[in-house]
Design a protein around this motif. Structure first.
Motif, PDB file in Angstrom:
ATOM      1  N   GLU A 111     -22.707 -12.068  16.787  1.00  0.00           N
ATOM      2  CA  GLU A 111     -21.486 -12.177  17.577  1.00  0.00           C
ATOM      3  C   GLU A 111     -21.783 -12.166  19.076  1.00  0.00           C
ATOM      4  OE1 GLU A 111     -18.745 -13.015  16.348  1.00  0.00           O
ATOM      5  OE2 GLU A 111     -19.308 -12.739  14.258  1.00  0.00           O
ATOM      6  N   LEU A 112     -22.753 -11.346  19.491  1.00  0.00           N
ATOM      7  CA  LEU A 112     -23.104 -11.271  20.910  1.00  0.00           C
ATOM      8  C   LEU A 112     -23.720 -12.583  21.402  1.00  0.00           C
ATOM      9  CD1 LEU A 112     -24.620  -7.677  21.258  1.00  0.00           C
ATOM     10  CD2 LEU A 112     -22.307  -8.447  21.826  1.00  0.00           C
ATOM     11  N   ALA A 113     -24.324 -13.319  20.495  1.00  0.00           N
ATOM     12  CA  ALA A 113     -24.950 -14.594  20.864  1.00  0.00           C
ATOM     13  C   ALA A 113     -23.927 -15.721  21.014  1.00  0.00           C
ATOM     14  CB  ALA A 113     -25.992 -14.985  19.819  1.00  0.00           C
ATOM     15  N   ASP A 114     -22.679 -15.462  20.610  1.00  0.00           N
ATOM     16  CA  ASP A 114     -21.669 -16.521  20.630  1.00  0.00           C
ATOM     17  C   ASP A 114     -20.340 -15.993  21.170  1.00  0.00           C
ATOM     18  OD1 ASP A 114     -20.666 -19.091  20.178  1.00  0.00           O
ATOM     19  OD2 ASP A 114     -19.930 -18.567  18.180  1.00  0.00           O
ATOM     20  N   LEU A 115     -20.397 -15.343  22.332  1.00  0.00           N
ATOM     21  CA  LEU A 115     -19.200 -14.757  22.929  1.00  0.00           C
ATOM     22  C   LEU A 115     -18.268 -15.837  23.467  1.00  0.00           C
ATOM     23  CD1 LEU A 115     -20.782 -11.792  24.920  1.00  0.00           C
ATOM     24  CD2 LEU A 115     -19.435 -11.624  22.818  1.00  0.00           C
ATOM     25  N   ARG A 116     -16.982 -15.570  23.402  1.00  0.00           N
ATOM     26  CA  ARG A 116     -15.997 -16.506  23.956  1.00  0.00           C
ATOM     27  C   ARG A 116     -16.143 -16.596  25.472  1.00  0.00           C
ATOM     28  NH1 ARG A 116     -11.413 -19.009  22.456  1.00  0.00           N
ATOM     29  NH2 ARG A 116      -9.782 -19.334  24.014  1.00  0.00           N
ATOM     30  N   PHE A 117     -16.398 -15.449  26.100  1.00  0.00           N
ATOM     31  CA  PHE A 117     -16.623 -15.392  27.549  1.00  0.00           C
ATOM     32  C   PHE A 117     -18.034 -14.873  27.778  1.00  0.00           C
ATOM     33  CE2 PHE A 117     -12.041 -14.571  26.909  1.00  0.00           C
ATOM     34  CZ  PHE A 117     -11.534 -15.699  27.537  1.00  0.00           C
ATOM     35  N   PRO A 118     -19.028 -15.760  27.821  1.00  0.00           N
ATOM     36  CA  PRO A 118     -20.429 -15.334  27.941  1.00  0.00           C
ATOM     37  C   PRO A 118     -20.671 -14.503  29.191  1.00  0.00           C
ATOM     38  CG  PRO A 118     -20.277 -17.664  27.369  1.00  0.00           C
ATOM     39  CD  PRO A 118     -18.892 -17.219  27.719  1.00  0.00           C
ATOM     40  N   ILE A 119     -21.520 -13.495  29.038  1.00  0.00           N
ATOM     41  CA  ILE A 119     -21.898 -12.635  30.152  1.00  0.00           C
ATOM     42  C   ILE A 119     -23.300 -13.046  30.558  1.00  0.00           C
ATOM     43  CG2 ILE A 119     -22.243 -10.249  30.897  1.00  0.00           C
ATOM     44  CD1 ILE A 119     -20.331  -9.520  28.507  1.00  0.00           C
ATOM     45  N   VAL A 120     -23.384 -13.795  31.642  1.00  0.00           N
ATOM     46  CA  VAL A 120     -24.659 -14.395  32.044  1.00  0.00           C
ATOM     47  C   VAL A 120     -25.193 -13.685  33.282  1.00  0.00           C
ATOM     48  CG1 VAL A 120     -25.848 -16.510  32.703  1.00  0.00           C
ATOM     49  CG2 VAL A 120     -23.884 -16.610  31.147  1.00  0.00           C
ATOM     50  N   PRO A 121     -26.289 -12.948  33.158  1.00  0.00           N
ATOM     51  CA  PRO A 121     -26.875 -12.332  34.350  1.00  0.00           C
ATOM     52  C   PRO A 121     -27.442 -13.398  35.278  1.00  0.00           C
ATOM     53  CG  PRO A 121     -28.349 -12.077  32.474  1.00  0.00           C
ATOM     54  CD  PRO A 121     -27.073 -12.680  31.946  1.00  0.00           C
ATOM     55  N   LYS A 122     -27.216 -13.236  36.579  1.00  0.00           N
ATOM     56  CA  LYS A 122     -27.687 -14.232  37.543  1.00  0.00           C
ATOM     57  C   LYS A 122     -29.095 -13.869  38.002  1.00  0.00           C
ATOM     58  CE  LYS A 122     -24.851 -16.519  39.945  1.00  0.00           C
ATOM     59  NZ  LYS A 122     -23.910 -17.075  40.930  1.00  0.00           N
ATOM     60  N   SER A 123     -30.006 -13.899  37.048  1.00  0.00           N
ATOM     61  CA  SER A 123     -31.385 -13.493  37.323  1.00  0.00           C
ATOM     62  C   SER A 123     -32.104 -14.480  38.228  1.00  0.00           C
ATOM     63  CB  SER A 123     -32.161 -13.329  36.012  1.00  0.00           C
ATOM     64  OG  SER A 123     -32.115 -14.522  35.247  1.00  0.00           O
ATOM     65  N   ASN A 124     -31.596 -15.711  38.321  1.00  0.00           N
ATOM     66  CA  ASN A 124     -32.249 -16.723  39.145  1.00  0.00           C
ATOM     67  C   ASN A 124     -31.583 -16.884  40.509  1.00  0.00           C
ATOM     68  OD1 ASN A 124     -34.128 -17.371  37.116  1.00  0.00           O
ATOM     69  ND2 ASN A 124     -32.636 -18.697  36.107  1.00  0.00           N
ATOM     70  N   ALA A 125     -30.696 -15.972  40.868  1.00  0.00           N
ATOM     71  CA  ALA A 125     -30.004 -16.060  42.155  1.00  0.00           C
ATOM     72  C   ALA A 125     -30.998 -15.946  43.307  1.00  0.00           C
ATOM     73  CB  ALA A 125     -28.953 -14.962  42.255  1.00  0.00           C
ATOM     74  N   LEU A 126     -30.749 -16.706  44.353  1.00  0.00           N
ATOM     75  CA  LEU A 126     -31.615 -16.655  45.530  1.00  0.00           C
ATOM     76  C   LEU A 126     -31.417 -15.361  46.306  1.00  0.00           C
ATOM     77  CD1 LEU A 126     -31.221 -20.309  46.875  1.00  0.00           C
ATOM     78  CD2 LEU A 126     -33.127 -19.359  45.562  1.00  0.00           C
ATOM     79  N   LEU A 127     -30.175 -14.858  46.291  1.00  0.00           N
ATOM     80  CA  LEU A 127     -29.849 -13.648  47.029  1.00  0.00           C
ATOM     81  C   LEU A 127     -28.847 -12.806  46.244  1.00  0.00           C
ATOM     82  CD1 LEU A 127     -29.219 -15.232  50.556  1.00  0.00           C
ATOM     83  CD2 LEU A 127     -31.264 -13.950  49.870  1.00  0.00           C
ATOM     84  N   ARG A 128     -28.921 -11.498  46.426  1.00  0.00           N
ATOM     85  CA  ARG A 128     -27.882 -10.608  45.896  1.00  0.00           C
ATOM     86  C   ARG A 128     -27.034 -10.158  47.076  1.00  0.00           C
ATOM     87  NH1 ARG A 128     -27.059  -5.175  45.193  1.00  0.00           N
ATOM     88  NH2 ARG A 128     -29.192  -4.588  45.766  1.00  0.00           N
ATOM     89  N   VAL A 129     -25.734 -10.357  46.963  1.00  0.00           N
ATOM     90  CA  VAL A 129     -24.830 -10.097  48.079  1.00  0.00           C
ATOM     91  C   VAL A 129     -23.892  -8.945  47.732  1.00  0.00           C
ATOM     92  CG1 VAL A 129     -23.025 -11.066  49.542  1.00  0.00           C
ATOM     93  CG2 VAL A 129     -24.948 -12.499  48.815  1.00  0.00           C
ATOM     94  N   GLN A 130     -23.825  -7.986  48.632  1.00  0.00           N
ATOM     95  CA  GLN A 130     -22.948  -6.825  48.470  1.00  0.00           C
ATOM     96  C   GLN A 130     -21.781  -6.962  49.441  1.00  0.00           C
ATOM     97  OE1 GLN A 130     -24.652  -2.698  48.591  1.00  0.00           O
ATOM     98  NE2 GLN A 130     -23.314  -2.517  50.386  1.00  0.00           N
ATOM     99  N   CYS A 131     -20.577  -7.062  48.901  1.00  0.00           N
ATOM    100  CA  CYS A 131     -19.374  -7.134  49.729  1.00  0.00           C
ATOM    101  C   CYS A 131     -18.588  -5.827  49.715  1.00  0.00           C
ATOM    102  CB  CYS A 131     -18.470  -8.264  49.248  1.00  0.00           C
ATOM    103  SG  CYS A 131     -19.191  -9.913  49.395  1.00  0.00           S
TER     104      CYS A 131
END
Length: 262
Positions: A111-131
């Motif tokens: 079930e976790l492999a086929d979520l309706r709203f996938p939770i995708v970690p942004k591991s390839n992000a160029l920057l992490r931004v804190q607002c």
């Protein structure tokens, strides 16, 4: 990733919790015996995935799911039951999944492999931004992003705030220097700040975090892991992290509550 589960039968709840922990040992998992406790937990602390037993005394799982969807329309709901006749009613809520008891690690993983709203970690992000709180920018290794000039950092903050919308030099100047006339001198100054911002991004290997066109700039939202953007997607961790402070050091930064209905 934050997960909640509920079953009013203690043994069944323990088995459900154990199966979830085996399938996702790094997740934040909280088990509840009472539906109202899970609902309050979701309201206060957020929830990415809720595992709900359907056949419970009082509020059943389908009724609870309706309440949770009011809290967060993008919450993944996975129903757990020993009664197959509930499947049609449960699926009418556009649930993420449906598990027949006995619950196992393998069923949870499927079930976790086929979520309706996938939770995708942004591991390839160029920057992490804190607002939330003071605005800050971090490199993938966790170190602070260094901007050559503080006003250049503020321009980047404004672009993040605009969420990918194209901003002209005049618009940026109006935000940062609202009481000053936009003349040739100020235009040149803002362009110098923009040049310094791009130079700092390039030095950090993150030049693609900003997209440039003729006399306009926009942040590349796909290149950032940003708490504000996660909040907009109703990410549980970001919702829980927001403490009524948004880019605190910038007077122009205005967090709009009206955009959110949870």
């Amino acid at each position: 990733m934050r997960m909640l589960c509920v079953d009013d039968e203690p043994l069944m709840l323990k088995m459900l919790e154990m199966a979830i922990r085996e399938a996702k040992p790094d997740a934040d998992i909280t088990a509840h015996r009472k539906q109202v406790d899970l609902l309050e937990d979701a309201r206060q602390n957020g929830c990415d995935i809720a595992f709900l037993d359907i056949h419970m005394r009082g509020m059943n799982g389908v009724e609870l799911a309706k309440e949770l969807k009011a809290v967060n329309p993008k919450m993944n709901i996975i129903f757990v039951t020993g009664f197959s006749e509930y499947a049609g009613e449960a699926m009418s809520l556009h649930a993420s999944g449906y598990i027949m008891k006995p619950v196992t690690k393998e069923k949870i993983e499927a079930e976790l492999a086929d979520l309706r709203f996938p939770i995708v970690p942004k591991s390839n992000a160029l920057l992490r931004v804190q607002c939330f709180g003071n605005f800050d920018v971090f490199l993938p290794d966790g170190s602070h992003m260094r901007f050559e000039r503080s006003r250049s950092k503020e321009i980047f903050a404004y672009l993040v705030h605009r969420q990918g919308s194209s901003c002209t030099t005049r618009e940026i100047a109006a935000a940062l220097f609202e009481d000053e006339p936009y003349d040739k001198k100020q235009q040149n100054y803002v362009q110098q700040l923009i040049h310094a911002m791009i130079k700092s991004l390039k030095a950090a290997g993150a030049e693609k975090a900003v997209e440039r066109s003729y006399n306009a700039l926009a942040v590349n939202v796909d290149a950032l892991d940003c708490d504000y953007y996660r909040f907009k997607e109703l990410d549980a961790g970001a919702v829980n992290a927001y403490q009524n402070e948004y880019m605190s050091q910038y007077y122009w930064a205005d967090f709009l509550y009206d955009d959110y209905s949870y």
